[in-house]
Design a protein around this motif. Structure first.
Motif, PDB file in Angstrom:
ATOM      1  N   ASP A 188      11.613   0.723 -25.130  1.00  0.00           N
ATOM      2  CA  ASP A 188      11.512  -0.676 -24.709  1.00  0.00           C
ATOM      3  C   ASP A 188      10.672  -0.911 -23.463  1.00  0.00           C
ATOM      4  O   ASP A 188      10.376  -2.040 -23.128  1.00  0.00           O
ATOM      5  CB  ASP A 188      12.899  -1.271 -24.528  1.00  0.00           C
ATOM      6  N   LYS A 189      10.242   0.140 -22.778  1.00  0.00           N
ATOM      7  CA  LYS A 189       9.405  -0.029 -21.596  1.00  0.00           C
ATOM      8  C   LYS A 189       7.915   0.181 -21.886  1.00  0.00           C
ATOM      9  O   LYS A 189       7.085   0.041 -20.997  1.00  0.00           O
ATOM     10  CB  LYS A 189       9.862   0.929 -20.503  1.00  0.00           C
ATOM     11  N   MET A 190       7.577   0.492 -23.123  1.00  0.00           N
ATOM     12  CA  MET A 190       6.179   0.742 -23.494  1.00  0.00           C
ATOM     13  C   MET A 190       5.352  -0.524 -23.293  1.00  0.00           C
ATOM     14  O   MET A 190       5.767  -1.623 -23.653  1.00  0.00           O
ATOM     15  CB  MET A 190       6.096   1.192 -24.950  1.00  0.00           C
ATOM     16  N   THR A 191       4.168  -0.348 -22.720  1.00  0.00           N
ATOM     17  CA  THR A 191       3.285  -1.491 -22.485  1.00  0.00           C
ATOM     18  C   THR A 191       2.027  -1.450 -23.344  1.00  0.00           C
ATOM     19  O   THR A 191       1.378  -2.483 -23.496  1.00  0.00           O
ATOM     20  CB  THR A 191       2.873  -1.576 -21.004  1.00  0.00           C
ATOM     21  N   GLN A 192       1.645  -0.285 -23.864  1.00  0.00           N
ATOM     22  CA  GLN A 192       0.432  -0.165 -24.667  1.00  0.00           C
ATOM     23  C   GLN A 192       0.711   0.664 -25.917  1.00  0.00           C
ATOM     24  O   GLN A 192       1.409   1.678 -25.841  1.00  0.00           O
ATOM     25  CB  GLN A 192      -0.677   0.522 -23.879  1.00  0.00           C
TER      26      GLN A 192
END
Length: 100
Positions: free
Chosen positions: A17-21
């Motif tokens: 859930d913290k993935m940005t790309q």
């Protein structure tokens, strides 16, 4: 990335859930795979960059992804080049635009 691979990836993405790309360009993603990924992507509220270029998403995949993309309000870059469906651009362009 066949349907089974996309389903496995969707399960893994559910824990990230913290993935940005995320770059899924040139992965042979088809409508079934896009549908499997849509639920996981909708929960990734920190995502800022998503590359789905050069896949064969077609109208069914586009429709599934449109709902997910509408929830991704931090999205700043979305790559849908050569996506195998003229519909994809129209659906996702309107879903991903945010008011200034």
């Amino acid at each position: 990335l066949k349907s089974e691979g996309a389903a496995a990836l969707a399960e893994a993405l559910g824990r990230m859930d913290k993935m940005t790309q995320l770059d899924l360009g040139w992965n042979g993603l088809k409508a079934e795979g896009a549908t499997a990924l849509a639920g996981a992507l909708a929960r990734m509220d920190k995502m800022t960059q998503l590359d789905l270029s050069c896949n064969s998403l077609k109208a069914e995949g586009a429709a599934a992804l449109a709902g997910a993309l509408a929830r991704m309000d931090k999205m700043t870059q979305l790559d849908l080049r050569r996506r195998g469906s003229g519909l994809m651009y129209g659906v996702c362009s309107s879903s991903c635009s945010h008011p200034s």
